[in-house]
Write an enzyme that holds these catalytic residues in place. Structure first.
Site, PDB file in Angstrom:
ATOM      1  N   TYR A  25      -6.544   4.057 -11.373  1.00 48.58           N
ATOM      2  CA  TYR A  25      -5.092   4.097 -11.615  1.00 48.58           C
ATOM      3  C   TYR A  25      -4.765   4.288 -13.096  1.00 48.58           C
ATOM      4  O   TYR A  25      -3.734   4.887 -13.418  1.00 48.58           O
ATOM      5  CB  TYR A  25      -4.419   2.844 -11.042  1.00 48.58           C
ATOM      6  CG  TYR A  25      -4.406   2.859  -9.539  1.00 48.58           C
ATOM      7  CD1 TYR A  25      -3.455   3.606  -8.843  1.00 48.58           C
ATOM      8  CD2 TYR A  25      -5.368   2.177  -8.811  1.00 48.58           C
ATOM      9  CE1 TYR A  25      -3.474   3.660  -7.457  1.00 48.58           C
ATOM     10  CE2 TYR A  25      -5.396   2.223  -7.426  1.00 48.58           C
ATOM     11  CZ  TYR A  25      -4.449   2.968  -6.754  1.00 48.58           C
ATOM     12  OH  TYR A  25      -4.466   3.041  -5.387  1.00 48.58           O
ATOM     13  N   ARG A  43      -4.673   7.951 -13.646  1.00 43.48           N
ATOM     14  CA  ARG A  43      -3.464   8.535 -13.053  1.00 43.48           C
ATOM     15  C   ARG A  43      -2.236   8.202 -13.915  1.00 43.48           C
ATOM     16  O   ARG A  43      -1.341   9.031 -14.084  1.00 43.48           O
ATOM     17  CB  ARG A  43      -3.270   8.020 -11.632  1.00 43.48           C
ATOM     18  CG  ARG A  43      -4.445   8.337 -10.727  1.00 43.48           C
ATOM     19  CD  ARG A  43      -4.192   7.888  -9.308  1.00 43.48           C
ATOM     20  NE  ARG A  43      -3.068   8.626  -8.745  1.00 43.48           N
ATOM     21  CZ  ARG A  43      -3.158   9.861  -8.279  1.00 43.48           C
ATOM     22  NH1 ARG A  43      -4.320  10.491  -8.297  1.00 43.48           N
ATOM     23  NH2 ARG A  43      -2.101  10.464  -7.789  1.00 43.48           N
ATOM     24  N   GLN A  52       7.802   8.212  -1.732  1.00 40.24           N
ATOM     25  CA  GLN A  52       6.454   7.691  -1.481  1.00 40.24           C
ATOM     26  C   GLN A  52       5.582   7.862  -2.716  1.00 40.24           C
ATOM     27  O   GLN A  52       4.443   7.387  -2.731  1.00 40.24           O
ATOM     28  CB  GLN A  52       5.816   8.443  -0.302  1.00 40.24           C
ATOM     29  CG  GLN A  52       6.569   8.277   1.001  1.00 40.24           C
ATOM     30  CD  GLN A  52       6.038   9.209   2.069  1.00 40.24           C
ATOM     31  OE1 GLN A  52       6.319  10.406   2.092  1.00 40.24           O
ATOM     32  NE2 GLN A  52       5.237   8.658   2.957  1.00 40.24           N
ATOM     33  N   ASP A  54       4.649   8.191  -9.160  1.00 44.75           N
ATOM     34  CA  ASP A  54       4.966   8.709 -10.494  1.00 44.75           C
ATOM     35  C   ASP A  54       6.441   8.452 -10.816  1.00 44.75           C
ATOM     36  O   ASP A  54       7.189   7.941  -9.981  1.00 44.75           O
ATOM     37  CB  ASP A  54       4.637  10.210 -10.568  1.00 44.75           C
ATOM     38  CG  ASP A  54       5.465  11.030  -9.581  1.00 44.75           C
ATOM     39  OD1 ASP A  54       6.716  11.039  -9.705  1.00 44.75           O
ATOM     40  OD2 ASP A  54       4.877  11.645  -8.675  1.00 44.75           O
ATOM     41  N   HIS A 109       6.197   2.870  -2.180  1.00 40.16           N
ATOM     42  CA  HIS A 109       4.761   2.618  -2.344  1.00 40.16           C
ATOM     43  C   HIS A 109       4.418   2.131  -3.751  1.00 40.16           C
ATOM     44  O   HIS A 109       3.269   2.201  -4.170  1.00 40.16           O
ATOM     45  CB  HIS A 109       3.961   3.879  -2.010  1.00 40.16           C
ATOM     46  CG  HIS A 109       3.995   4.222  -0.544  1.00 40.16           C
ATOM     47  ND1 HIS A 109       3.663   5.460  -0.044  1.00 40.16           N
ATOM     48  CD2 HIS A 109       4.345   3.476   0.537  1.00 40.16           C
ATOM     49  CE1 HIS A 109       3.791   5.452   1.279  1.00 40.16           C
ATOM     50  NE2 HIS A 109       4.210   4.273   1.653  1.00 40.16           N
ATOM     51  N   CYS A 120      -1.447 -11.589 -18.130  1.00 41.64           N
ATOM     52  CA  CYS A 120      -0.044 -11.425 -17.736  1.00 41.64           C
ATOM     53  C   CYS A 120       0.836 -11.963 -18.864  1.00 41.64           C
ATOM     54  O   CYS A 120       0.619 -13.080 -19.344  1.00 41.64           O
ATOM     55  CB  CYS A 120       0.213 -12.196 -16.451  1.00 41.64           C
ATOM     56  SG  CYS A 120       1.970 -12.333 -16.013  1.00 41.64           S
ATOM     57  N   GLY A 144       8.674  17.461   1.120  1.00 44.56           N
ATOM     58  CA  GLY A 144       7.300  17.423   0.637  1.00 44.56           C
ATOM     59  C   GLY A 144       6.472  16.275   1.172  1.00 44.56           C
ATOM     60  O   GLY A 144       5.649  15.717   0.460  1.00 44.56           O
ATOM     61  N   SER A 204       3.922  14.797   4.419  1.00 43.66           N
ATOM     62  CA  SER A 204       3.051  15.274   5.490  1.00 43.66           C
ATOM     63  C   SER A 204       3.549  14.854   6.869  1.00 43.66           C
ATOM     64  O   SER A 204       3.153  15.419   7.880  1.00 43.66           O
ATOM     65  CB  SER A 204       1.643  14.712   5.288  1.00 43.66           C
ATOM     66  OG  SER A 204       1.674  13.295   5.458  1.00 43.66           O
TER      67      SER A 204
END
Ligand SMILES: [Zn+2]
Length: 228
Positions: free
Chosen positions: A53, A56, A88, A91, A106, A133, A172, A174
């Site tokens: 992640y 990403r 979903q 980004d 998500h 944290c 966009g 599925s």
């Protein structure tokens, strides 16, 4: 003006250069899904999951919103509270295009979730070094994304918006991942007209009143222009 809910998925971000999360072979960029996108995988190998992640998150700086994101931001300026974008995608391309009424069902790459105190914290740095944290000091931060076996965020708000919607548009996606794949039937059952805008017919394309197939960066601006 109609009340509109737009669901967006990987297809809208793919045109900005964000790779589709799930490859055809069932791997996510070479990793088995259960290794990088499940609570069990994180417990087994948190460093691997953080690196996945972190990469990403870093990649977000190299991409920009496309015409589809901008068209939805334009539509929000016209409809205000009568438009809700449910995405979903993890980004921030909708926000960078100017949308403010966006629900990330998500989760988000630019957020960390503390397993110690439960807080969600805006986050732009790496997590692989297990930083503490900022609230409770525990080194229990995880990516604030919804993994397999976990419940998507804000489902009550989403269902409420779908019940009130005059129009539901899926862009966009599925049509294969529930619960989002069920939104079309739920909205239609509550009286909304339904429209699919997708590169190819989705798994649920037959459930829509109308389906148009092509690039989101072309279809979404066309649809928004016609609606306005
Ligand atoms: Zn905490």
């Amino acid at each position: 003006m109609p009340r509109v809910v737009v669901l967006t998925g990987a297809g809208i971000s793919a045109e900005s250069g964000i790779p589709t999360f799930r490859d055809a072979d069932g791997l996510w960029e070479g990793h088995a899904v259960e290794d990088v996108a499940s609570p069990e995988g994180f417990d087994r190998e948190p460093g691997l999951v953080h690196r996945f992640y972190d990469l990403r998150r870093k990649a977000l700086t190299g991409v920009t919103p496309n015409a589809a994101h901008h068209a939805l931001a334009d539509l929000e300026r016209a409809l205000g509270d009568d438009l809700l974008v449910v995405t979903q995608n993890i980004d921030d391309l909708h926000e960078r295009a100017g949308s403010t009424r966006v629900l990330h069902m998500h989760g988000e790459l630019l957020s960390a979730l503390c397993r110690g105190c439960g807080r969600r914290i805006p986050w732009t740095e790496d997590l692989v070094d297990f930083p503490p944290c900022p609230h409770c000091g525990m080194t229990e931060l995880r990516p604030d994304v919804v993994w397999f076996g976990e419940i998507p965020y804000q489902m009550e708000r989403i269902q409420g918006a779908l019940r009130r919607a005059d129009l539901f548009v899926s862009v966009g996606t599925s049509g294969a991942v529930y619960p989002a794949a069920g939104f079309v039937q739920y909205a239609a059952g509550c009286g909304a007209r339904t429209l699919e805008l997708n590169l190819v017919p989705s798994a649920g394309t037959a459930m829509f009143d109308e389906a148009r197939h092509g690039a989101a960066s072309v279809l979404v601006p066309q649809w928004v222009a016609a609606l306005r």
